[in-house]
Structures are given as C-alpha cells and as structure tokens.
Design a protein around this motif. Structure first.
Motif, PDB file in Angstrom:
ATOM      1  N   MET A  19       6.716   0.622  -0.152  1.00 43.47           N
ATOM      2  CA  MET A  19       7.946   0.576   0.638  1.00 43.47           C
ATOM      3  C   MET A  19       8.453  -0.859   0.672  1.00 43.47           C
ATOM      4  SD  MET A  19       6.776   2.886   3.868  1.00 43.47           S
ATOM      5  CE  MET A  19       7.974   4.163   4.130  1.00 43.47           C
ATOM      6  N   ALA A  20       9.734  -1.004   0.996  1.00 41.51           N
ATOM      7  CA  ALA A  20      10.329  -2.337   1.068  1.00 41.51           C
ATOM      8  C   ALA A  20       9.866  -3.091   2.315  1.00 41.51           C
ATOM      9  CB  ALA A  20      11.850  -2.235   1.058  1.00 41.51           C
ATOM     10  N   ALA A  21       9.627  -2.369   3.393  1.00 44.42           N
ATOM     11  CA  ALA A  21       9.208  -2.996   4.652  1.00 44.42           C
ATOM     12  C   ALA A  21       8.186  -2.098   5.335  1.00 44.42           C
ATOM     13  CB  ALA A  21      10.420  -3.209   5.552  1.00 44.42           C
ATOM     14  N   ALA A  22       7.465  -2.696   6.260  1.00 47.16           N
ATOM     15  CA  ALA A  22       6.450  -1.942   6.998  1.00 47.16           C
ATOM     16  C   ALA A  22       7.114  -0.954   7.958  1.00 47.16           C
ATOM     17  CB  ALA A  22       5.553  -2.901   7.777  1.00 47.16           C
ATOM     18  N   PRO A  23       6.707   0.310   7.915  1.00 46.40           N
ATOM     19  CA  PRO A  23       7.256   1.293   8.857  1.00 46.40           C
ATOM     20  C   PRO A  23       6.616   1.130  10.232  1.00 46.40           C
ATOM     21  CG  PRO A  23       5.626   2.337   7.486  1.00 46.40           C
ATOM     22  CD  PRO A  23       5.767   0.924   6.986  1.00 46.40           C
ATOM     23  N   LYS A  24       7.050   1.937  11.177  1.00 44.16           N
ATOM     24  CA  LYS A  24       6.450   1.942  12.515  1.00 44.16           C
ATOM     25  C   LYS A  24       4.996   2.386  12.390  1.00 44.16           C
ATOM     26  CE  LYS A  24      10.704   2.781  14.985  1.00 44.16           C
ATOM     27  NZ  LYS A  24      11.423   3.611  15.938  1.00 44.16           N
ATOM     28  N   PRO A  25       4.151   1.980  13.352  1.00 47.07           N
ATOM     29  CA  PRO A  25       2.720   2.318  13.259  1.00 47.07           C
ATOM     30  C   PRO A  25       2.429   3.807  13.073  1.00 47.07           C
ATOM     31  CG  PRO A  25       3.055   0.709  14.981  1.00 47.07           C
ATOM     32  CD  PRO A  25       4.423   1.132  14.511  1.00 47.07           C
TER      33      PRO A  25
ATOM     34  N   GLN B   1       4.286   6.198  11.699  1.00 46.33           N
ATOM     35  CA  GLN B   1       4.631   6.592  10.329  1.00 46.33           C
ATOM     36  C   GLN B   1       3.608   6.058   9.341  1.00 46.33           C
ATOM     37  OE1 GLN B   1       8.691   4.879  10.502  1.00 46.33           O
ATOM     38  NE2 GLN B   1       9.271   6.763   9.433  1.00 46.33           N
ATOM     39  N   ALA B   2       3.218   4.804   9.534  1.00 44.33           N
ATOM     40  CA  ALA B   2       2.254   4.175   8.633  1.00 44.33           C
ATOM     41  C   ALA B   2       0.923   4.928   8.665  1.00 44.33           C
ATOM     42  CB  ALA B   2       2.052   2.713   9.012  1.00 44.33           C
ATOM     43  N   ILE B   3       0.476   5.295   9.862  1.00 45.27           N
ATOM     44  CA  ILE B   3      -0.797   6.002   9.990  1.00 45.27           C
ATOM     45  C   ILE B   3      -0.753   7.335   9.252  1.00 45.27           C
ATOM     46  CG2 ILE B   3      -2.297   7.212  11.640  1.00 45.27           C
ATOM     47  CD1 ILE B   3      -1.761   4.824  13.562  1.00 45.27           C
ATOM     48  N   LEU B   4       0.328   8.075   9.403  1.00 43.08           N
ATOM     49  CA  LEU B   4       0.435   9.364   8.713  1.00 43.08           C
ATOM     50  C   LEU B   4       0.377   9.203   7.202  1.00 43.08           C
ATOM     51  CD1 LEU B   4       3.104  11.161  10.915  1.00 43.08           C
ATOM     52  CD2 LEU B   4       0.646  11.633  10.791  1.00 43.08           C
ATOM     53  N   LYS B   5       1.089   8.207   6.671  1.00 45.81           N
ATOM     54  CA  LYS B   5       1.063   7.971   5.225  1.00 45.81           C
ATOM     55  C   LYS B   5      -0.314   7.493   4.772  1.00 45.81           C
ATOM     56  CE  LYS B   5       5.939   7.193   4.413  1.00 45.81           C
ATOM     57  NZ  LYS B   5       6.182   8.369   3.597  1.00 45.81           N
ATOM     58  N   LEU B   6      -0.929   6.610   5.560  1.00 43.76           N
ATOM     59  CA  LEU B   6      -2.264   6.112   5.218  1.00 43.76           C
ATOM     60  C   LEU B   6      -3.296   7.238   5.250  1.00 43.76           C
ATOM     61  CD1 LEU B   6      -2.155   2.742   7.154  1.00 43.76           C
ATOM     62  CD2 LEU B   6      -2.317   2.990   4.662  1.00 43.76           C
ATOM     63  N   LEU B   7      -3.157   8.173   6.186  1.00 43.29           N
ATOM     64  CA  LEU B   7      -4.074   9.318   6.230  1.00 43.29           C
ATOM     65  C   LEU B   7      -3.947  10.172   4.976  1.00 43.29           C
ATOM     66  CD1 LEU B   7      -3.777  10.376   9.983  1.00 43.29           C
ATOM     67  CD2 LEU B   7      -5.801   9.437   8.837  1.00 43.29           C
ATOM     68  N   GLU B   8      -2.726  10.347   4.478  1.00 45.47           N
ATOM     69  CA  GLU B   8      -2.524  11.097   3.232  1.00 45.47           C
ATOM     70  C   GLU B   8      -3.204  10.389   2.062  1.00 45.47           C
ATOM     71  OE1 GLU B   8       1.610  11.819   2.425  1.00 45.47           O
ATOM     72  OE2 GLU B   8       1.954  12.614   4.435  1.00 45.47           O
TER      73      GLU B   8
ATOM     74  N   LEU C 139       0.803  -1.218   0.000  1.00 44.48           N
ATOM     75  CA  LEU C 139       0.000   0.000   0.000  1.00 44.48           C
ATOM     76  C   LEU C 139       0.839   1.273   0.000  1.00 44.48           C
ATOM     77  CD1 LEU C 139      -2.828  -0.872   2.553  1.00 44.48           C
ATOM     78  CD2 LEU C 139      -3.086  -0.524   0.102  1.00 44.48           C
ATOM     79  N   LEU C 140       1.960   1.232   0.714  1.00 43.92           N
ATOM     80  CA  LEU C 140       2.785   2.431   0.870  1.00 43.92           C
ATOM     81  C   LEU C 140       3.966   2.477  -0.091  1.00 43.92           C
ATOM     82  CD1 LEU C 140       2.855   2.612   4.778  1.00 43.92           C
ATOM     83  CD2 LEU C 140       1.256   3.706   3.194  1.00 43.92           C
TER      84      LEU C 140
END
Length: 101
Positions: free
Chosen positions: A40-46, A48-55, A37-38
C-alpha cells in the motif's frame, strides 16, 4: 464474529516464530513497515492493518505447514512483528480513559 483483540489472542503460532518476532516488536515502525508488507502507499488504520496481516499470516502458515518452496520464514517473522505491533497500537488507541481522583 470475534473482535480484533479476541482474534489475535486466539491465534496459534509456533513458539520459535513468536520468540523471534518478540525481538523485533520494540523496533517496529508502522509507517515504514506496513506499506511494504501490505503493498500500500500508506499505512492503514490499525484495525484494517490487522485484518490484512491476519490474511497474510494464514497464507504463510499454510505454506509453512505444506513445506512449500516459496515459504519464507523471514517474511513470516516480519508479519508477526507487524501483527504484534498493530495489536499494541490498537490497545493503546482503544483503551478507555480513566479519571483519577
């Protein structure tokens, strides 16, 4: 500036999309879903992930409201599932420890 749980709680989401996302949140696997979804090569910290998902969610919502041809409801539901899953992870990892006596 709001904290992440407040940002998530204040989101306005169509009930049909939220209902569809609730069916998938229990099967959410962050290490499989987030990199895709993002982009990226690996899942970021929660957080960071939330901020990107909100965008991403904001962009999808704008496309939905404008009835743009490239809006994909399936992707919107996937992003909401990930957002709900990450919010759950954040709550679990940031909850204070309580001592029971």
């Amino acid at each position: 500036m709001q904290d992440l749980p407040s940002m998530i709680a204040s989101l306005s989401r169509p009930s049909l999309l939220v209902g569809a996302a609730r069916f998938g949140v229990d099967e959410y696997e962050r290490n499989r879903c987030l990199p895709r979804l993002l982009h990226m090569a690996a899942a970021p910290k929660p957080g960071q992930a939330i901020l990107k998902l909100l965008e991403i969610k904001a962009d999808l919502n704008d496309k939905r409201k404008a009835k743009m041809a490239d809006y994909a409801i399936a992707r919107h539901v996937e992003v909401l599932i990930a957002l709900m899953g990450e919010a759950r992870v954040l709550r679990m990892t940031s909850a204070p420890l309580r001592v029971v006596t």
